[in-house]
Design an enzyme around this catalytic site. Sequence first.
Site, PDB file in Angstrom:
ATOM      1  N   TYR A  53      -3.886  16.121   1.996  1.00 40.99           N
ATOM      2  CA  TYR A  53      -4.623  14.837   2.026  1.00 40.99           C
ATOM      3  C   TYR A  53      -3.301  13.840   2.646  1.00 40.99           C
ATOM      4  CZ  TYR A  53      -6.994  10.715  -0.086  1.00 40.99           C
ATOM      5  OH  TYR A  53      -7.847   9.883  -0.110  1.00 40.99           O
ATOM      6  N   TRP A  60      -7.454   3.626 -10.703  1.00 44.15           N
ATOM      7  CA  TRP A  60      -6.802   3.542  -9.611  1.00 44.15           C
ATOM      8  C   TRP A  60      -7.489   2.598  -8.589  1.00 44.15           C
ATOM      9  CZ3 TRP A  60      -1.864   4.701  -7.490  1.00 44.15           C
ATOM     10  CH2 TRP A  60      -1.890   4.857  -6.209  1.00 44.15           C
ATOM     11  N   TRP A  61      -8.821   2.724  -8.542  1.00 46.40           N
ATOM     12  CA  TRP A  61      -9.650   1.650  -7.548  1.00 46.40           C
ATOM     13  C   TRP A  61      -9.152   0.280  -7.982  1.00 46.40           C
ATOM     14  CZ3 TRP A  61     -15.048   4.290  -7.775  1.00 46.40           C
ATOM     15  CH2 TRP A  61     -15.042   5.332  -7.055  1.00 46.40           C
ATOM     16  N   TYR A 110       0.885  -1.092  -0.102  1.00 49.25           N
ATOM     17  CA  TYR A 110       0.152  -0.102   0.030  1.00 49.25           C
ATOM     18  C   TYR A 110       0.729   1.237  -0.145  1.00 49.25           C
ATOM     19  CZ  TYR A 110      -3.734   3.272   1.345  1.00 49.25           C
ATOM     20  OH  TYR A 110      -4.449   4.190   1.327  1.00 49.25           O
ATOM     21  N   HIS A 149       1.474   4.057  -3.117  1.00 51.05           N
ATOM     22  CA  HIS A 149       1.081   5.513  -2.964  1.00 51.05           C
ATOM     23  C   HIS A 149       2.277   6.411  -3.124  1.00 51.05           C
ATOM     24  CE1 HIS A 149      -2.947   4.340  -1.699  1.00 51.05           C
ATOM     25  NE2 HIS A 149      -3.161   5.321  -1.607  1.00 51.05           N
TER      26      HIS A 149
END
Length: 104
Positions: free
Chosen positions: A41, A76-77, A18, A22
Amino acid sequence: MQRAAFKMRLKPGFESEYRRRHDAIWPELSRALTDAGIADYSIFLDPETLTLFAVQKLAEGHSADQLPDHPVVRKWWRHMADIMETHPDHSPVCTPLAEVFHMD
């Protein structure tokens, strides 16, 4: 500027992956988020529960609610669906969180 927070859930064993994904976030995804009025963010991980806690600032007049229809967001999902809890459309299972305290 409005703050928004939500939580998601990582699948076991994917903490490093993960972070890696990112760290290499696609420029076109960053641009779509910025264009939608999202700033500052951050996503945090609770390693005990694998809960991801996200917080972001939304500009006045933001269009963040339209991001689920953006092609790069949907891409992206799909890219993240193998390591996160998702809905059938690959969108992450997100739970909005109510702000109960804030201090500047």
